[in-house]
Design a protein around this motif. Structure first.
Motif, PDB file in Angstrom:
ATOM      1  N   LEU A  86       0.832  -1.205   0.000  1.00  0.00           N
ATOM      2  CA  LEU A  86       0.000   0.000   0.000  1.00  0.00           C
ATOM      3  C   LEU A  86       0.867   1.256   0.000  1.00  0.00           C
ATOM      4  N   ARG A  87       1.967   1.221   0.737  1.00  0.00           N
ATOM      5  CA  ARG A  87       2.878   2.359   0.779  1.00  0.00           C
ATOM      6  C   ARG A  87       3.464   2.610  -0.612  1.00  0.00           C
ATOM      7  N   ALA A  88       3.845   1.540  -1.287  1.00  0.00           N
ATOM      8  CA  ALA A  88       4.396   1.690  -2.635  1.00  0.00           C
ATOM      9  C   ALA A  88       3.335   2.249  -3.588  1.00  0.00           C
ATOM     10  N   ASP A  89       2.115   1.725  -3.479  1.00  0.00           N
ATOM     11  CA  ASP A  89       1.025   2.231  -4.329  1.00  0.00           C
ATOM     12  C   ASP A  89       0.733   3.695  -4.029  1.00  0.00           C
ATOM     13  N   LEU A  90       0.766   4.087  -2.769  1.00  0.00           N
ATOM     14  CA  LEU A  90       0.500   5.469  -2.389  1.00  0.00           C
ATOM     15  C   LEU A  90       1.575   6.395  -2.945  1.00  0.00           C
ATOM     16  N   THR A  91       2.802   5.940  -2.947  1.00  0.00           N
ATOM     17  CA  THR A  91       3.881   6.752  -3.503  1.00  0.00           C
ATOM     18  C   THR A  91       3.641   6.981  -4.999  1.00  0.00           C
ATOM     19  N   GLU A  92       3.231   5.930  -5.692  1.00  0.00           N
ATOM     20  CA  GLU A  92       2.937   6.073  -7.118  1.00  0.00           C
ATOM     21  C   GLU A  92       1.776   7.039  -7.351  1.00  0.00           C
ATOM     22  N   VAL A  93       0.755   6.966  -6.487  1.00  0.00           N
ATOM     23  CA  VAL A  93      -0.386   7.876  -6.622  1.00  0.00           C
ATOM     24  C   VAL A  93       0.054   9.311  -6.370  1.00  0.00           C
ATOM     25  N   LYS A  94       0.884   9.524  -5.398  1.00  0.00           N
ATOM     26  CA  LYS A  94       1.372  10.886  -5.119  1.00  0.00           C
ATOM     27  C   LYS A  94       2.135  11.436  -6.308  1.00  0.00           C
ATOM     28  N   ILE A  95       2.955  10.597  -6.885  1.00  0.00           N
ATOM     29  CA  ILE A  95       3.722  11.044  -8.048  1.00  0.00           C
ATOM     30  C   ILE A  95       2.782  11.382  -9.198  1.00  0.00           C
ATOM     31  N   SER A  96       1.764  10.558  -9.418  1.00  0.00           N
ATOM     32  CA  SER A  96       0.807  10.804 -10.504  1.00  0.00           C
ATOM     33  C   SER A  96       0.027  12.091 -10.271  1.00  0.00           C
ATOM     34  N   VAL A  97      -0.401  12.325  -9.051  1.00  0.00           N
ATOM     35  CA  VAL A  97      -1.135  13.555  -8.735  1.00  0.00           C
ATOM     36  C   VAL A  97      -0.239  14.763  -8.916  1.00  0.00           C
ATOM     37  N   ALA A  98       1.003  14.656  -8.502  1.00  0.00           N
ATOM     38  CA  ALA A  98       1.931  15.782  -8.666  1.00  0.00           C
ATOM     39  C   ALA A  98       2.147  16.074 -10.143  1.00  0.00           C
ATOM     40  N   ARG A  99       2.197  15.077 -10.991  1.00  0.00           N
ATOM     41  CA  ARG A  99       2.363  15.301 -12.419  1.00  0.00           C
ATOM     42  C   ARG A  99       1.129  15.975 -13.023  1.00  0.00           C
ATOM     43  N   LEU A 100      -0.047  15.560 -12.538  1.00  0.00           N
ATOM     44  CA  LEU A 100      -1.276  16.168 -13.038  1.00  0.00           C
ATOM     45  C   LEU A 100      -1.393  17.636 -12.628  1.00  0.00           C
ATOM     46  N   GLU A 101      -1.012  17.972 -11.433  1.00  0.00           N
ATOM     47  CA  GLU A 101      -1.130  19.344 -10.950  1.00  0.00           C
ATOM     48  C   GLU A 101      -0.093  20.257 -11.592  1.00  0.00           C
ATOM     49  N   GLY A 102       0.979  19.697 -11.951  1.00  0.00           N
ATOM     50  CA  GLY A 102       2.041  20.505 -12.541  1.00  0.00           C
ATOM     51  C   GLY A 102       2.900  21.133 -11.460  1.00  0.00           C
ATOM     52  N   PRO A 103       3.842  22.011 -11.910  1.00  0.00           N
ATOM     53  CA  PRO A 103       4.710  22.636 -10.916  1.00  0.00           C
ATOM     54  C   PRO A 103       3.917  23.617 -10.049  1.00  0.00           C
ATOM     55  N   THR A 104       4.381  23.829  -8.865  1.00  0.00           N
ATOM     56  CA  THR A 104       3.706  24.758  -7.955  1.00  0.00           C
ATOM     57  C   THR A 104       3.933  26.190  -8.441  1.00  0.00           C
TER      58      THR A 104
END
Length: 112
Positions: free
Chosen positions: A87-105
């Motif tokens: 689950l931790r590994a999956d959550l890390t992947e989800v965080k990375i995907s969300v960060a890519r969708l949001e773009g740079p801050t």
């Protein structure tokens, strides 16, 4: 020796033999009674120990059951740990995907 002295010596010897025989018989009787009492006490103690041993056997069986339950719990904990790491590994992947969708801050200060 005279007859009187001989009679006294024989009487004294027979007295010693009678007293010695009586003491021997008394000690033999006392030893027999002590053996009987010790056998009774030993039987009573053995009976008590057997009862206590039976109780300990029951307790040991209960402990074995508890140890088996603990083994099952440990196996479940191992499964949960594996699932948590997955689950931790999956959550890390989800965080990375969300960060890519949001773009740079966005920056607070715009460059000129």
């Amino acid at each position: 020796m005279s007859v009187e002295v001989l009679t006294i010596i024989i009487a004294a010897a027979s007295l010693f033999v009678a007293l010695g025989g009586g003491l021997f018989a008394g000690f033999a009787w006392m030893l027999r009674r002590m053996d009987e009492r010790f056998n009774q006490a030993e039987a009573s103690v053995n009976e008590r120990f057997n009862k206590v041993d039976e109780k300990f056997d029951k307790v040991d069986e209960k402990f074995d059951k508890v140890y088996n339950e603990f083994d099952k719990v440990y196996k479940e904990f191992d499964k949960v740990r594996e699932e948590m790491s997955q689950l931790r590994a999956d959550l890390t992947e989800v965080k990375i995907s969300v960060a890519r969708l949001e773009g740079p801050t966005p920056r607070l200060i715009w460059p000129r």
